[in-house]
Design a protein around this motif. Structure first.
Motif, mmCIF file in Angstrom:
data_model
loop_
_atom_site.group_PDB
_atom_site.id
_atom_site.type_symbol
_atom_site.label_atom_id
_atom_site.label_comp_id
_atom_site.label_asym_id
_atom_site.label_seq_id
_atom_site.Cartn_x
_atom_site.Cartn_y
_atom_site.Cartn_z
ATOM 1 N N CYS A 1 1.863 -0.698 -16.199
ATOM 2 C CA CYS A 1 0.453 -0.309 -16.255
ATOM 3 C C CYS A 1 0.201 0.266 -17.643
ATOM 4 N N LEU A 2 -0.625 -0.396 -18.444
ATOM 5 C CA LEU A 2 -0.745 -0.060 -19.853
ATOM 6 C C LEU A 2 -1.790 0.992 -20.172
ATOM 7 N N ASN A 3 -2.674 1.302 -19.243
ATOM 8 C CA ASN A 3 -3.712 2.261 -19.610
ATOM 9 C C ASN A 3 -4.282 3.054 -18.442
ATOM 10 N N GLY A 4 -4.602 2.395 -17.328
ATOM 11 C CA GLY A 4 -5.386 3.042 -16.285
ATOM 12 C C GLY A 4 -4.599 3.680 -15.167
ATOM 13 N N GLY A 5 -3.280 3.539 -15.158
ATOM 14 C CA GLY A 5 -2.490 4.135 -14.095
ATOM 15 C C GLY A 5 -2.687 3.453 -12.759
ATOM 16 N N LEU A 6 -2.264 4.142 -11.706
ATOM 17 C CA LEU A 6 -2.263 3.562 -10.358
ATOM 18 C C LEU A 6 -2.910 4.524 -9.377
ATOM 19 N N LYS A 7 -3.802 3.990 -8.548
ATOM 20 C CA LYS A 7 -4.552 4.795 -7.584
ATOM 21 C C LYS A 7 -4.274 4.306 -6.163
ATOM 22 N N LEU A 8 -4.035 5.258 -5.260
ATOM 23 C CA LEU A 8 -3.917 4.972 -3.828
ATOM 24 C C LEU A 8 -4.912 5.851 -3.088
ATOM 25 N N ARG A 9 -5.796 5.230 -2.322
ATOM 26 C CA ARG A 9 -6.798 5.995 -1.592
ATOM 27 C C ARG A 9 -6.820 5.592 -0.119
ATOM 28 N N GLU A 10 -6.760 6.568 0.770
ATOM 29 C CA GLU A 10 -7.079 6.408 2.190
ATOM 30 C C GLU A 10 -6.377 5.254 2.900
ATOM 31 N N GLY A 11 -5.110 5.047 2.641
ATOM 32 C CA GLY A 11 -4.418 3.971 3.340
ATOM 33 C C GLY A 11 -3.107 4.449 3.936
ATOM 34 N N PHE A 12 -2.310 3.488 4.387
ATOM 35 C CA PHE A 12 -1.049 3.789 5.062
ATOM 36 C C PHE A 12 0.042 2.835 4.578
ATOM 37 N N TYR A 13 1.246 3.349 4.564
ATOM 38 C CA TYR A 13 2.446 2.540 4.362
ATOM 39 C C TYR A 13 2.422 1.776 3.035
ATOM 40 N N ARG A 14 2.205 2.517 1.945
ATOM 41 C CA ARG A 14 2.328 1.937 0.620
ATOM 42 C C ARG A 14 3.622 2.452 -0.018
ATOM 43 N N VAL A 15 4.444 1.556 -0.511
ATOM 44 C CA VAL A 15 5.672 1.932 -1.214
ATOM 45 C C VAL A 15 5.500 1.533 -2.677
ATOM 46 N N VAL A 16 5.516 2.543 -3.547
ATOM 47 C CA VAL A 16 5.316 2.332 -4.984
ATOM 48 C C VAL A 16 6.579 2.809 -5.693
ATOM 49 N N GLU A 17 7.312 1.895 -6.314
ATOM 50 C CA GLU A 17 8.589 2.285 -6.916
ATOM 51 C C GLU A 17 8.897 1.433 -8.137
ATOM 52 N N ASN A 18 9.580 2.066 -9.092
ATOM 53 C CA ASN A 18 10.099 1.380 -10.276
ATOM 54 C C ASN A 18 8.992 0.779 -11.133
ATOM 55 N N ASN B 1 -0.861 7.181 -18.844
ATOM 56 C CA ASN B 1 -1.545 7.536 -17.604
ATOM 57 C C ASN B 1 -0.522 7.895 -16.542
ATOM 58 N N SER B 2 -1.010 7.938 -15.272
ATOM 59 C CA SER B 2 -0.166 8.493 -14.232
ATOM 60 C C SER B 2 -0.578 7.971 -12.865
ATOM 61 N N PHE B 3 -0.198 8.722 -11.866
ATOM 62 C CA PHE B 3 -0.406 8.434 -10.453
ATOM 63 C C PHE B 3 -1.647 9.167 -9.979
ATOM 64 N N HIS B 4 -2.566 8.414 -9.326
ATOM 65 C CA HIS B 4 -3.832 8.975 -8.851
ATOM 66 C C HIS B 4 -3.899 8.861 -7.324
ATOM 67 N N PRO B 5 -3.328 9.803 -6.604
ATOM 68 C CA PRO B 5 -3.480 9.782 -5.140
ATOM 69 C C PRO B 5 -4.822 10.401 -4.754
ATOM 70 N N HIS B 6 -5.622 9.656 -3.994
ATOM 71 C CA HIS B 6 -6.961 10.113 -3.625
ATOM 72 C C HIS B 6 -7.100 10.158 -2.103
ATOM 73 N N VAL B 7 -7.434 11.294 -1.567
ATOM 74 C CA VAL B 7 -7.892 11.448 -0.182
ATOM 75 C C VAL B 7 -6.914 10.804 0.798
ATOM 76 N N TRP B 8 -5.706 11.315 0.838
ATOM 77 C CA TRP B 8 -4.690 10.739 1.722
ATOM 78 C C TRP B 8 -4.840 11.251 3.141
ATOM 79 N N PHE B 9 -4.454 10.390 4.084
ATOM 80 C CA PHE B 9 -4.411 10.766 5.486
ATOM 81 C C PHE B 9 -3.105 11.499 5.808
ATOM 82 N N ALA B 10 -3.150 12.276 6.851
ATOM 83 C CA ALA B 10 -1.910 12.850 7.379
ATOM 84 C C ALA B 10 -1.019 11.714 7.895
ATOM 85 N N GLN B 11 0.282 11.881 7.710
ATOM 86 C CA GLN B 11 1.258 10.901 8.178
ATOM 87 C C GLN B 11 0.959 9.504 7.617
#
Length: 793
Positions: free
Chosen positions: A550-567, A573-583
């Motif tokens: 990712c060369l500029n904008g980073g990575l965003k995860l919003r309101e979902g389930f079962y995402r594996v982000v690795e390597n 930029n960085s990691f943008h976790p938005h509005v996560w659900f419990a579990q």
């Protein structure tokens, strides 16, 4: 030939009874039994179709192929073939396995399949540089070409290739003064961005009830109705606006064409049809084993006023069509074609399609998307269509997966160059996937698009593989998207957060009812300067994301389930976790980030967030305060050659101690030599100077040059109350900063209501808000704060 067919049938029957050897013999006979047909501009449809006596049309070749067995290649000789209606392949054109037919340009010859009429013109003087010609006979005038030059409908404001939106826009398009200047605007088109820049709207003017008011129809092109943008808009098809080179207007009443400086052209090309090839079958009676290859496909009508079908709870509406439309097919392909300035979509896979292929093609300046996949909404269980709609759990169909097989599956989009899409419509993508399964998008180069390069509209039904793509210069005219963009407003999702929280807690089995197969995003390179490089929005679930740069904008995860982000590697930029659900079950591990995390409303941090590499100890400690990254490290990742885009890490890098594994940095994008030679190069990020604390001290921004306020000397020189802010060092003429009224020596103190202490903070805030199109900046000038509005595009 009839006797040969009987022999083959007998051999096949015998092969079933005797041995595999007989089957091999039959296969060899069938393979050897191949035939060629020829089509040429100087041919005749009464000819047999031989090389010496070719046919004249593809339609005639199609009819002759129906009576042939074995593999057939229809060679089309050089020239432009003007179609008055699409070439249609139906179930009667299907071919058995091993008896495929390819309609193919003859080697070394350019073959153009055109949807235009070549209209003869005899120019006469009109006014100034505008000339006119009376058109004899019926003709549609929607786009106009003179040779290879595409002209523009007479428009306000005039076309400007440097403008950020629509090739020129103005807030006063619908002002009373402007409307008064048009005598008979009926038939004009208004084009505008969505108020929140999520897409676009288009309208046809139907009348002028008084001197300063218009009435129109349209506006159904966006599925989240919020009205048109108050600035990003233009109007076309008005004779009063015919005032710039390469503009034209056609008067339908007098059948007179007016062109500003047409030159010595003796004919013009005017598109007449929307589609060039149609594959028309069904799941019960599919069209099988037909391919088109090597053609230039050009001159189709624009389809923006037909873009009205809403997709599932998305912003999108679509038109089910393109220069090539496939519906009800198996093993059909489009290969090595050049889609040249077509009016709408390039290739559209609608409803039932299996094992389709689009490969080696160049999509160049298309009116809408490159390749689209869209299944039948009736195949979706408990579908909803508008963002705020939802199906109550008590009435929800809880059977996993699709209801029918009427959707695309097992198709492949590979080794395609897509550049300059969305020239007319803005709610587009290089590859758009909706209500489909197991679509592979591989080794494509996608750049210069108004919205996402690759878009997955919802989780139905997953299984897609997005790999080895090079996607950059995206989200150029819209906002709140990414180079890869998705949402997952599936059966489980509810727009009201409190309701969604209770549903998620009570019924966790809902999450994968639609997104039952994992979507894989791997080995891609993404760059988005106006949003996120990878943007998983609104419930996107069941993703495995690894080995991406990712060369500029980073990575965003919003309101979902079962995402594996690795390597993955996130530059600047960085990691943008938005509005996560419990579990949520989310995992973020063994990634390299170069800025602190940027969470928004995250209270529970998923299944695992750990073993990541941070740029400095301060960023790491900030993450640990959230209860994450107990085993993560901070330090220089030691990239091999960041200046030239090689972000593998050297031996001794702390990333390797965390389990990070190097991956190939030279496999992104198209692989065909011809396409590689035409592809733009991704703009690599520039390493900005950093302080000992790991913060940037200088930056280039919106055409200007910035630096941190530095010590008491700057405080005194600029009359600042403290040592915070960003000094504007240079403001080149015509830069975005100059257009906003910024001056050398200004000190930026606030961006979008956020206080700015240094360059790093400015760039962090900018990264979060740049998709909005513009922002408010407060600068310290002459010992007082002044507010300016700065465009981000």
């Amino acid at each position: 030939m009839g006797r040969t067919i009987v022999y083959l049938i007998m051999l096949k029957t015998l092969a079933k009874r005797i041995s595999p050897l007989a089957a091999l013999i039959v296969l060899c006979i069938q393979t050897a039994w191949a035939a060629d047909l020829y089509v040429a501009r100087n041919g005749s449809d009464r000819n047999p179709g031989s090389k010496e006596k070719p046919l004249a049309t593809i339609d005639a070749a199609r009819s002759k192929v129906r009576g042939m067995r074995g593999k057939v290649t229809v060679w089309v000789r050089s020239g432009t073939y003007y179609l008055t209606q699409p070439v249609v392949f139906g179930p009667e054109d299907s071919r058995a396995e091993g008896q495929e037919v390819i309609y193919k340009a003859f080697p070394g010859e350019k073959v153009t399949i055109s949807g235009a009429a070549a209209v003869p013109v005899k120019w006469q003087p009109h006014k100034g540089q505008v000339q006119k010609a009376v058109i004899a006979g019926p003709a549609v005038f929607d786009q106009l070409f003179i040779g290879d030059r595409k002209l523009h409908m007479a428009r306000y404001p005039n076309f400007d290739p440097q403008a950020s939106h629509f090739g020129g826009y103005s807030a006063d398009v619908l002002s009373p003064a402007r409307i008064r200047s048009w005598k008979h605007p009926e038939g004009a088109f208004i084009h505008a961005m969505h108020k929140h820049e999520w897409g676009d709207y288009h309208y046809r003017v139907t009348g002028k009830p008084n001197d300063s008011t218009l009435v129109w129809e349209g506006g159904y092109q966006n599925n989240r109705q919020m009205g048109m943008h108050d600035k990003y808009r233009f109007i076309e098809n008005l004779p009063e606006e015919l005032d710039a080179p390469d503009e034209w207007f056609f008067d339908t009443k007098t059948k007179t064409l007016y062109v500003y400086a047409p030159g010595d052209a003796r004919e013009v090309l005017s598109p007449q049809i929307r589609h060039l090839f149609e594959f028309r079958g069904s799941a019960e009676k599919p069209v099988r084993n037909i391919a088109i290859e090597g053609f230039e496909l050009a001159h189709t009508l624009r389809t923006f006023m037909e873009t009205r079908e809403p997709l599932l709870r998305s912003d999108w509406a679509i038109y089910r069509g393109g220069a090539v439309l496939l519906e009800g097919t198996e093993h059909c392909a489009v290969r090595q074609c050049h889609f040249n300035a077509i009016g709408g979509n390039g290739v559209f896979f609608s409803n039932y399609n299996r094992d389709g292929e689009v490969s080696g093609c160049h999509f160049d300046q298309t009116g809408a998307s490159g390749v689209c996949f869209a299944g039948d909404p009736a195949a979706v269980r408990s579908p909803a269509f508008e963002y705020h709609e939802s199906v109550p759990y008590a009435r929800m169909d809880l059977i996993p997966g699709p209801k029918t097989n009427n959707y695309p599956a097992g198709c492949r989009v590979s080794d395609n160059l897509m550049n300059g899409l969305g020239r007319v419509e803005k709610q587009v993508a290089g590859v758009e996937i909706s209500m489909s399964m197991d679509i592979t998008v591989s080794h494509n180069t996608i750049s210069n698009v108004p919205r996402a390069g690759i878009n997955v509209s919802e989780g139905t039904w997953g299984g897609h593989v997005i790999e080895y793509n090079d996607v950059f210069n995206t989200v150029l005219e819209t906002g709140d998207h990414g180079s890869f963009n998705s949402w997952g407003r599936d059966r489980f999702w509810h727009p009201v957060r409190e309701t969604m929280d209770s549903l998620a807690a009570a019924h966790p089995a809902m999450f994968l009812l639609d997104a039952g197969k994992t979507i894989t995003i791997r080995n891609n390179r993404f760059r988005c300067d106006h949003g996120w490089d990878i943007d998983l929005d609104d419930g996107s679930s069941n993703y495995h994301i690894y080995n991406n740069v990712c060369l500029n904008g980073g990575l965003k995860l919003r309101e979902g389930f079962y995402r594996v982000v690795e390597n993955n590697i996130m530059i600047n930029n960085s990691f943008h976790p938005h509005v996560w659900f419990a579990q949520s079950g989310d995992v973020f591990r063994r990634n390299i980030v170069t800025k602190p995390y940027a969470p928004i409303r995250v209270e529970e941090w998923g299944k695992e967030v750990d073993h990541n590499l941070f740029p400095d100890q301060q960023a790491l400690e900030k993450a640990r305060r959230n209860g994450t990254d107990g085993h993560s490290l901070a330090g220089d990742p030691m990239f091999v050659d960041a200046a030239n885009g090689d972000y593998r890490v050297k031996p001794g890098s702390p990333a390797l101690r965390l389990g990070f594994v190097n991956f190939d940095m030279h496999a992104f994008g198209v692989v065909s030599p011809a396409l590689r030679s035409k592809a733009d190069k991704v703009p690599l990020p520039v390493a900005d100077p950093v302080t000992a604390a790991g913060n940037r001290s200088e930056a280039a921004w919106l055409g200007g040059k910035l630096r941190n306020v530095n010590g008491l000397g700057d405080r005194s020189a600029f009359g600042l109350p403290d040592e915070k802010g960003v000094v504007v060092e240079a403001v080149p003429e015509n830069s975005i900063l100059a257009k906003a009224g910024m001056k050398q020596g200004d000190v930026i103190r606030v961006l979008n209501h956020r206080e700015i202490g240094n360059v790093s903070e400015l760039m962090d805030v900018y990264q979060e808000v740049n998709w909005m199109g513009e922002g408010e900046v407060a600068v310290f000038r002459n010992q007082a704060l002044q507010k300016l509005t700065v465009s981000f595009k």
